[in-house]
Design a protein around this motif. Structure first.
Motif: not given
Length: 597
Positions: A184-194, A268-275
């Protein structure tokens, strides 16, 4: 200011401990601070400085999920150390292409971890493998649910530093809560996930995969790539999986390493989510800092109130006549007696003045009265300071954040705080003598007038000064019985004699000036004593304005957010039909497995 500088301005206020007091959810606040600082240092700042740097994929998951075995199987050699003992991964292993080794051996990524070839706390083991293409690195992280706290915290830190999560779970434990809190943390931060579903019995591949896909969708992660790895009978814990079992994952990673555009999109996906996550994380942290500041202000207010009470105690001691007890009272009683003092005061002031002149010229040495008065004032100061210190310590013991602070100081140091400082007596002695000299200077100044010179001379400067000192303590509140006549007579007689010398208006002015000078000196002593408490706050208190600085930095990041290319969709690139099997159809509620571990 650009986006990178805006992030650096956010990082600067985080260089010190911001939550030293146990107020509110202090443990959660400290954890949030560590996570934010770690992600800034380990990911956001390094990645913004080098957007085209190699992509870092962190392999994370629960205890015994098979992370290390998976990493070894993907690179075709034993680079990570699986085992039967828990926790397994103790030192994280970073597997890199020979072409990227110099990049990862520097401080570009995870600068807080030392690079090493062996094992040790705080180390990052870096190994090279030609099986990995340039542009992609795999990091085998400790267990997210490790029994060792440091391992759990390190796992969280490494996942926060990743461009891509390769999250490993098992058919037996995929529904556990701990992994889902991370997902869920990955979802909230839009972290790229497999997600890798490991150790799946052949008969359970379809139902378990479908149920996991359902859970991913319910948790907002329906775009995540899902791989399944069948259960394999390995000869020992350190054996690698058959190549066919990990072929889909290996092909996907190989394609990702070979495609710079797709790597850039993942970054950029993960970076955008973290920002984007900073928009809520930083204000929350600023509010927590304000709670700390309010607690520090409360502790300071307790000290200020306690020592204001100490000053009030001293003032009351000046007014209630108690200072004229003891030695001062005895000296007056020995000389003038108690029977006719008040009766003769109005009618025989001249006679009494002659008696008192004799008192100051030899019948009773003036130094004894002066010493008695000095001792009385010093005792009054010490009592006021002791009472103030005791009240301040009691207040801290009951105030938010106070007990923890006192515990850090230790029992001995805390006990010392509850009493006046050891050198107060010496400083009080110096202050009272300074006050006595000031009073004598007042008498000299007033006696310089021609009309009073002769009258002052009949007493002497020292004698008149002592009368003025006694007049400062002019009230009789708090005394009873014959003490009222004696102590009250002492101060009233002093007042009458001074009025005979200087005049009533001058006496009122002199007395007020002498009293206020003494109060200022005592206030200074109490302020110095109170500083012992505030000195314990200053080294641990966050700098004033920290919360405002955090909010301002968050605002600058928001203003410059558009400088980063827009985030891509959450779904990672599909590289071909033969890559992997993604479960696309979400089953009906009745299709879920009957039993879930």
């Amino acid at each position: 200011m650009d986006l990178l500088h805006a992030l650096e301005s956010l990082r600067r206020p985080l260089d010190r401990e911001l939550f030293p007091l146990a107020v509110g959810e202090a443990d959660a606040d400290r954890r949030a601070l560590r996570e934010l600082t770690g992600q800034l240092d380990d990911y956001l700042l390094p990645r913004l400085r080098a957007l085209d740097a190699p992509l870092l994929a962190v392999v994370g998951g629960s205890t015994g999920a098979g992370k290390s075995t998976l990493v070894n199987s993907l690179v075709g050699t034993d680079v990570a150390e699986p085992g039967v003992l828990r926790p397994t991964t103790l030192v994280p292993t970073l597997v890199v292409s020979p072409a990227d080794r110099s990049w990862f051996m520097g401080q570009n990524v995870l600068p807080g971890l030392s690079r090493a070839t062996g094992e040790g706390p705080g180390a990052l083991r870096v190994v090279t493998s030609p099986a990995l293409g340039a542009g992609l690195a795999l990091l085998d992280a400790p267990d997210i649910d490790s029994v060792v706290t440091a391992n759990r915290e390190l796992a969280s830190q490494l996942l926060a530093a990743a461009d891509l999560w390769l999250f490993v779970t098992t058919a037996a434990r995929y529904a556990d809560e701990v992994p889902w809190s991370f997902l869920r943390s990955a979802r909230e931060r839009s972290t790229a996930l497999a997600v890798v579903l490991d150790r799946v019995p052949p008969e359970a591949v379809e139902p378990v995969s479908r149920d996991l896909a359902r859970l991913l969708a319910e948790n907002g992660l329906e775009g995540s790539r899902l791989f399944t790895v069948p259960e394999a009978a390995l000869p020992d814990e350190k054996a690698r999986l058959p190549a066919a079992f990990v072929e889909d994952i290996s092909s996907w990673l190989t394609g990702l390493a070979a495609d710079a555009a797709e790597r850039s999109r993942v970054v950029r996906q993960t970076l955008s989510g973290a920002l984007d996550s900073l928009a809520t994380r930083v204000p929350s942290l600023a509010a927590a800092v304000e709670r700390q500041q309010a607690a520090f202000d409360g502790l300071r207010s307790i000290v200020a109130g306690a020592y204001a009470g100490g000053m009030a105690d001293f003032d009351e001691g000046m007014r209630d006549g108690s200072l004229l007890r003891g030695e001062v009272l005895a000296r007056w009683q020995d000389f003038i007696g108690t029977g006719d003092l008040m009766r003769t005061l109005e009618s025989r002031v001249g006679w009494l003045r002659d008696r008192v002149v004799g008192f100051f010229t030899g019948r009773m040495p003036e130094v004894q009265l002066r010493d008695a008065l000095e001792s009385g004032v010093e005792a009054l100061i010490r009592g006021a300071a002791d009472g103030a210190a005791e009240r301040a310590l009691e207040g801290w013991s009951a105030a938010p954040g106070g007990p923890g602070l006192l515990e850090r100081l230790g029992a001995v140091e805390s006990a010392r705080l509850g009493r006046a400082s050891a050198d107060l007596a010496k400083r009080a002695e110096s202050a009272v003598r300074g006050w006595q000299e000031y009073v004598l200077d007042l008498v000299r100044e007033e006696g310089a007038e021609r009309r009073t010179t002769a009258r002052v001379a009949s007493f002497g400067v020292n004698g008149a000064g002592l009368l003025l000192m006694l007049a400062v303590f002019a009230s009789t509140g708090g005394l009873t019985g014959i003490e009222v006549g004696i102590a009250g007579g002492t101060s009233v007689l002093s007042q009458k004699l001074l009025e005979a010398v200087f005049g009533d208006q001058a006496v009122r002015s002199l007395t007020a000036r002498a009293r206020e000078d003494l109060r200022e000196r005592v206030r200074g002593l109490l302020d110095e004593d109170a500083a012992r408490f505030t000195a314990r706050l200053e080294p641990v208190e966050p700098p004033r304005g920290t919360a405002e600085a955090l909010r301002a930095a968050a605002g600058r990041i928001r203003d410059h957010r558009a400088e980063l290319p827009a985030a891509v969709t959450a779904e990672l690139p599909v590289l071909g039909a033969a890559d992997v099997t993604r479960v696309k159809d979400v089953p009906e509620a009745g299709d879920t497995p009957e039993e879930r571990p």
